[in-house]
Scaffold this active site. Structure first.
Site, PDB file in Angstrom:
ATOM      1  N   GLY A 193      22.659  65.253  75.739  1.00 21.37           N
ATOM      2  CA  GLY A 193      22.960  63.989  75.079  1.00 21.37           C
ATOM      3  C   GLY A 193      21.781  63.453  74.304  1.00 21.37           C
ATOM      4  N   GLU A 216      19.608  61.233  75.118  1.00 18.60           N
ATOM      5  CA  GLU A 216      18.415  60.942  75.886  1.00 18.60           C
ATOM      6  C   GLU A 216      17.881  62.115  76.691  1.00 18.60           C
ATOM      7  OE1 GLU A 216      16.625  58.083  76.007  1.00 18.60           O
ATOM      8  OE2 GLU A 216      17.884  57.313  74.408  1.00 18.60           O
ATOM      9  N   ALA A 217      18.782  63.028  77.097  1.00 19.03           N
ATOM     10  CA  ALA A 217      18.359  64.070  78.025  1.00 19.03           C
ATOM     11  C   ALA A 217      19.333  65.239  78.007  1.00 19.03           C
ATOM     12  CB  ALA A 217      18.267  63.491  79.439  1.00 19.03           C
ATOM     13  N   VAL A 224      21.117  67.848  80.807  1.00 19.60           N
ATOM     14  CA  VAL A 224      21.388  67.937  82.244  1.00 19.60           C
ATOM     15  C   VAL A 224      21.783  69.366  82.601  1.00 19.60           C
ATOM     16  CG1 VAL A 224      22.791  67.070  84.159  1.00 19.60           C
ATOM     17  CG2 VAL A 224      22.122  65.522  82.302  1.00 19.60           C
ATOM     18  N   LYS A 255      18.193  66.257  85.459  1.00 23.27           N
ATOM     19  CA  LYS A 255      18.215  65.573  84.168  1.00 23.27           C
ATOM     20  C   LYS A 255      16.836  65.682  83.540  1.00 23.27           C
ATOM     21  CE  LYS A 255      19.584  61.183  82.021  1.00 23.27           C
ATOM     22  NZ  LYS A 255      20.199  59.856  82.284  1.00 23.27           N
ATOM     23  N   ASP A 268      24.043  49.378  78.853  1.00 24.11           N
ATOM     24  CA  ASP A 268      24.751  50.281  77.940  1.00 24.11           C
ATOM     25  C   ASP A 268      26.012  50.812  78.619  1.00 24.11           C
ATOM     26  OD1 ASP A 268      25.134  51.684  75.522  1.00 24.11           O
ATOM     27  OD2 ASP A 268      24.146  53.473  76.303  1.00 24.11           O
ATOM     28  N   ASN A 328      29.684  56.496  80.014  1.00 21.62           N
ATOM     29  CA  ASN A 328      28.732  56.748  81.089  1.00 21.62           C
ATOM     30  C   ASN A 328      29.252  56.269  82.441  1.00 21.62           C
ATOM     31  OD1 ASN A 328      28.280  53.970  80.653  1.00 21.62           O
ATOM     32  ND2 ASN A 328      26.572  54.428  79.279  1.00 21.62           N
ATOM     33  N   ASP A 353      23.644  57.158  83.814  1.00 20.41           N
ATOM     34  CA  ASP A 353      22.822  56.903  82.614  1.00 20.41           C
ATOM     35  C   ASP A 353      22.231  55.494  82.614  1.00 20.41           C
ATOM     36  OD1 ASP A 353      23.332  59.439  81.764  1.00 20.41           O
ATOM     37  OD2 ASP A 353      24.905  58.881  80.348  1.00 20.41           O
TER      38      ASP A 353
END
Length: 286
Positions: free
Chosen positions: A26, A28-29, A31, A44, A168, A173, A185
């Site tokens: 995604g 941000e990260a 997994v 993650k 968020d 999420n 998240d």
């Protein structure tokens, strides 16, 4: 599969035994599913700031504590060291929130620790042991939508009672396991007491829930749980067992919420433009 370079230290230390497969990647990260003894867990791996498509907007960072004044000055200057401190704070926010919310009884993945920018946590699964689906992938009857909306509103309340606002929260999420919704998240989670934008963030989280479940149960679009929850919180009367009605007086600060959301969107567009310039420079140099 071949173990990613950044997961090798965890494997060498015996924290994970085997990397099985990449589960998702995604903004941000990334997994991965990993085997830890007899258990399958999620690892993650946070992306570097230059690789992310979501900018760490200032509204999320306000109110976060730093280790000392030197760190705070470095963060303000945007130096290399300061950016690293900011990165650590961004990742630690999720780890701290997971531990705090897990202890408060909120349904989040159980954390097992963060090592070298990699968060090890429980893998949320469905009935057959596969990775649980996100809320956005499912369809609900009106009755199911009302029930799930109620459950998630109660989770928002438990989070706020623990001093946390997700910041968020949406159908993207939230996972669904056999026992109900699980919130994931949390790197942008904020401290409700110290962040001046907490009210607006909470309002947006609650509105996102109403917008999603309102597709299946339109009566939810008329509820005002966000205002009701915040009013009780400000009055010091909010508890995990508070009985809510979904009704509240008109919010006089709605324009402030619009301004905050506009600031977040502007930050996102600015980051996308920066990444596009970097990519264009790289292409020209090849």
């Amino acid at each position: 599969m071949k173990t990613p370079k950044r997961l090798l230290p965890l494997q060498e230390e015996g924290l994970i035994d085997e990397v099985l497969v990449q589960l998702k990647s995604g903004k941000e990260a990334t997994v991965y599913l990993v085997r830890c003894g007899d258990e399958i867990r999620a690892a993650k791996m946070y992306k570097d700031a230059a690789q992310r498509s979501f900018k760490q907007a200032a509204v999320y960072l306000e109110g976060r504590k730093t280790r000392n004044s030197r760190d705070a000055r470095a963060m303000a200057r945007g130096s290399k060291f300061g950016k690293r401190v900011t990165e650590e704070g961004w990742q630690n926010a999720e780890v701290d929130a997971l531990y705090r919310l897990d202890a408060a009884g909120v349904r989040v993945p159980k954390p097992y620790g963060c090592f070298d920018d990699v968060l090890l946590m429980e893998l949320v699964t469905d009935d057959e042991g596969d990775a649980a689906p996100r809320l956005c992938e499912l369809v609900f009857s009106p009755e199911e939508a009302v029930e799930l909306h109620h459950e998630l509103i109660q989770e928002v309340v438990r989070m706020l009672c623990a001093g946390v606002v997700h910041g968020d929260l949406s159908e993207y999420n939230i996972l669904m396991d056999p026992y109900g919704p699980v919130i994931i998240d949390l790197p942008q989670a904020i401290n409700a007491a110290s962040n001046p934008h907490a009210e607006m963030m909470l309002m947006r989280d609650v509105q996102n829930l109403a917008d999603f479940f309102g597709q299946f149960a339109p009566e939810l679009n008329k509820t005002r749980y966000g205002l009701e929850i915040w009013h009780l919180y400000e009055a010091g009367e909010l508890t995990p067992d508070s009985v809510l009605t979904g009704e509240a007086e008109e919010d006089l600060h709605e324009a402030d919420l619009v301004s905050v959301l506009r600031e977040i969107e502007d930050a996102r567009l600015e980051e996308e433009a920066r990444l596009a310039r970097i990519n264009a420079t790289d292409d020209d140099s090849e």
